[in-house]
Write an enzyme that holds these catalytic residues in place. Structure first.
Site: not given
Ligand code: C5P
Length: 398
Positions: A210, A307
């Site tokens: 990303n 996570i």
């Molecule tokens: O669902 P989305 O990816 O938009 O959510 C963003 C939030 O979720 C951020 O705080 C990101 O660090 C966390 N996140 C995570 N693990 C993932 C995807 C997103 O901890 N696999």
């Protein structure tokens, strides 16, 4: 920096080559709203002129024991009484020795001895001088006396040698001094932060990632340290300098980030998920580089664990803060995400305005609605965000 009232410091400069950094330090302190009165030893005046420091501070500089600056001739008493702290930067080995032994044969050492405010010193000297048993004894004495020692750092020295003894950079010192004045609501608390991107290998040389510089997460780690927290920063690949004082766990993939978070989530008080975690990983990454061909290539992608959702759903979860970088409909999507992940606080930003940039604009979403933190530098925003988290966290404990 948010401050209840203006802080005043005496910036004491002693005679070492790092004295040139004191000009930049003065500028940065003033930029943070700190009032600075400069006092210099005679030796310091050989390295940087009082005129420079006067020009920058807009105030006469105290440079000698016998000048008539104070009406009653009591500059050594008056200067420290008006100060919230005395900062000696650079502090030479000689000056540190004087402090350790309570000598007071010039204005600066006299005002240190006569002070009734905290004393911070930033040592600067050749590495052998720093390592010398006498200096180490003196530093131990200063620490025992409650003096704050900032640095030193290691690296190339003015003499051409390399090692411990360089003064911290002005920026680091300004940050440490600002932090010194802040209340420490997170003392004894552990804050776990994820930052940066993750990298999911396709083969030996290619991967999916990303766009994320990690700057926001690192700034939040810095702001959390300033509030007294023990900070564990689980970081995907970034090119950023590590926040001093944080435990940094380097990871590459989402699976590694998940593993590191699981290790620390159990005993942390606050979890802040800033990382841009890849949503998918390649089902079977190739150990060797996949050879190019004219055929289409299909990759099977598997979803990565969420996570943040994992931590938020622990039986006794820490106070969880999520981030949402959206490219459109920020208000709607971010609040939806906060509810879906059952978070007390979610920080939204527009991806196109945030990624890689040194500044940003945040919208905080919590149970009571949304709150905009207007465009500012990422560290300034991180400090405001940490204030907000402090209030919410303390509210949640009651
Ligand atoms: O669902 P989305 O990816 O938009 O959510 C963003 C939030 O979720 C951020 O705080 C990101 O660090 C966390 N996140 C995570 N693990 C993932 C995807 C997103 O901890 N696999």
């Amino acid at each position: 920096m948010e401050q209840e009232q203006t802080k005043r410091i005496v910036l004491g400069i002693t005679g070492g080559i790092a004295a040139y950094k004191a000009a930049e330090l003065l500028r940065l302190l003033m930029k943070q709203g700190i009032e600075v009165q400069v006092a210099m030893t005679e030796a310091a005046c050989h390295f940087i002129t009082p005129a420079t420091m006067q020009g920058l501070s807009g105030k006469p500089v105290f440079a000698g024991q016998w000048e008539a600056g104070a009406a009653n001739g009591m500059a050594h008493i008056n200067l420290s009484r008006a100060a919230d702290a005395i900062v000696i930067a650079p502090a030479t080995a000689d000056f540190i020795a004087k402090l350790a032994h309570g000598l007071a044969d010039d204005l600066l050492s006299a005002l240190c001895l006569a002070r009734n405010c905290p004393l911070l010193v930033a040592p600067a000297m050749n590495r052998e001088m720093w390592l010398n048993a006498a200096t180490q004894r003196n530093i131990a004495q200063l620490l025992a006396d409650g003096v704050r020692v900032l640095g030193p750092d290691s690296g190339v020295q003015a003499c051409g040698e390399e090692g411990m003894g360089r003064m911290l950079e002005a920026e680091d010192l300004a940050r440490d001094i600002a932090a010194f004045f802040q209340p420490k609501p997170f003392t004894g608390k552990k804050i776990l932060i994820t930052a940066g991107p993750t990298y999911e290998a396709i083969d030996a040389v290619r991967g999916i990632t990303n766009r994320s510089s990690g700057k926001m997460g690192y700034a939040i780690a810095q702001a959390a340290l300033e509030l007294g927290a023990e900070v564990v920063l689980v970081s995907g690949p970034t090119a950023l300098a590590r926040p001093r004082g944080a435990q940094v766990v380097d990871v590459v993939s989402a699976a590694q980030m998940f593993g590191a978070v699981k290790q620390h989530a159990g005993d942390c008080d606050v979890f802040i998920g800033v990382a841009a975690v890849a949503d998918y990983r390649v089902a079977q990454p190739s150990e060797q580089k996949i050879k190019k061909s004219s055929d289409a290539l299909t990759l099977e992608l598997l979803p990565n664990p969420d996570i943040l959702a994992y931590v938020a759903n622990l039986p006794d979860p820490p106070f969880c803060v999520g981030f949402a970088a959206e490219s459109e409909n920020l208000m709607e999507y971010a609040e939806q995400k906060r509810r879906a992940k059952k978070l007390p606080l979610l920080v939204g930003n527009l991806a196109q305005r945030a990624i890689g940039s040194d500044d940003n604009e945040l919208v905080l979403f919590d149970g009571s609605g949304s709150h905009v933190l207007p465009r500012a530098g990422k560290l300034a925003l991180a400090r405001q965000l940490m204030q907000h988290i402090t209030q919410r966290y303390e509210g949640a404990q009651k």
